[in-house]
Design a protein around this motif. Structure first.
Motif, PDB file in Angstrom:
ATOM      1  N   GLN A  31      10.936  25.533   6.036  1.00 37.61           N
ATOM      2  CA  GLN A  31      12.029  26.243   5.357  1.00 37.61           C
ATOM      3  C   GLN A  31      11.757  27.745   5.400  1.00 37.61           C
ATOM      4  O   GLN A  31      10.665  28.193   5.093  1.00 37.61           O
ATOM      5  CB  GLN A  31      12.105  25.773   3.898  1.00 37.61           C
ATOM      6  N   GLY A  32      12.724  28.517   5.824  1.00 36.50           N
ATOM      7  CA  GLY A  32      12.592  29.967   5.885  1.00 36.50           C
ATOM      8  C   GLY A  32      12.032  30.492   7.199  1.00 36.50           C
ATOM      9  O   GLY A  32      12.042  31.691   7.444  1.00 36.50           O
ATOM     10  N   GLU A  33      11.508  29.638   8.061  1.00 35.87           N
ATOM     11  CA  GLU A  33      11.013  30.051   9.369  1.00 35.87           C
ATOM     12  C   GLU A  33      12.121  29.887  10.404  1.00 35.87           C
ATOM     13  O   GLU A  33      13.019  29.068  10.219  1.00 35.87           O
ATOM     14  CB  GLU A  33       9.810  29.198   9.796  1.00 35.87           C
ATOM     15  N   PRO A  34      12.030  30.650  11.498  1.00 36.35           N
ATOM     16  CA  PRO A  34      13.039  30.479  12.553  1.00 36.35           C
ATOM     17  C   PRO A  34      13.004  29.061  13.115  1.00 36.35           C
ATOM     18  O   PRO A  34      11.941  28.484  13.295  1.00 36.35           O
ATOM     19  CB  PRO A  34      12.628  31.484  13.626  1.00 36.35           C
ATOM     20  N   GLY A  35      14.168  28.506  13.379  1.00 35.80           N
ATOM     21  CA  GLY A  35      14.263  27.152  13.914  1.00 35.80           C
ATOM     22  C   GLY A  35      14.153  27.085  15.425  1.00 35.80           C
ATOM     23  O   GLY A  35      14.132  26.012  15.996  1.00 35.80           O
ATOM     24  N   HIS A  36      14.099  28.274  16.067  1.00 38.30           N
ATOM     25  CA  HIS A  36      14.019  28.335  17.530  1.00 38.30           C
ATOM     26  C   HIS A  36      12.970  29.353  17.948  1.00 38.30           C
ATOM     27  O   HIS A  36      12.612  30.237  17.194  1.00 38.30           O
ATOM     28  CB  HIS A  36      15.365  28.753  18.133  1.00 38.30           C
ATOM     29  N   THR A  37      12.498  29.211  19.165  1.00 33.90           N
ATOM     30  CA  THR A  37      11.613  30.198  19.771  1.00 33.90           C
ATOM     31  C   THR A  37      12.026  30.370  21.228  1.00 33.90           C
ATOM     32  O   THR A  37      12.764  29.536  21.766  1.00 33.90           O
ATOM     33  CB  THR A  37      10.127  29.765  19.654  1.00 33.90           C
TER      34      THR A  37
END
Length: 82
Positions: A31-37
């Motif tokens: 939660q709160g981290e980017p879901g993509h890289t």
């Protein structure tokens, strides 16, 4: 209702040997981290549902085909500066 980004996969196994840019889903993102890289490098292999990308620094990224949300071929890297 605002529209979100429109992701398109424009690469295929025929692009092995070419430089690619990928947007990859991060299933382990909290939660709160980017879901993509993003992954940038030479597509060395695409088989059995996995893509192998060789990065400029010599590292290799192995990405599940199902986690690729967007992808395209890109021009070769610019020459290194002296």
């Amino acid at each position: 209702m605002p529209l979100g980004p429109r992701y398109v996969v424009r690469i295929s196994p025929d692009d092995v040997g070419r430089r690619v840019s990928l947007r990859v889903r991060r299933p382990e993102a909290r939660q709160g981290e980017p879901g993509h890289t993003d992954v940038l490098g030479e597509l060395r292999r695409w088989d059995h549902g996995e893509l192998e990308i060789a990065r400029r620094d010599g590292s290799v990224a192995v990405v599940a085909e199902d986690d690729v949300v967007a992808g395209r071929t890109v021009p070769p890297p610019p020459p290194k500066r002296r």
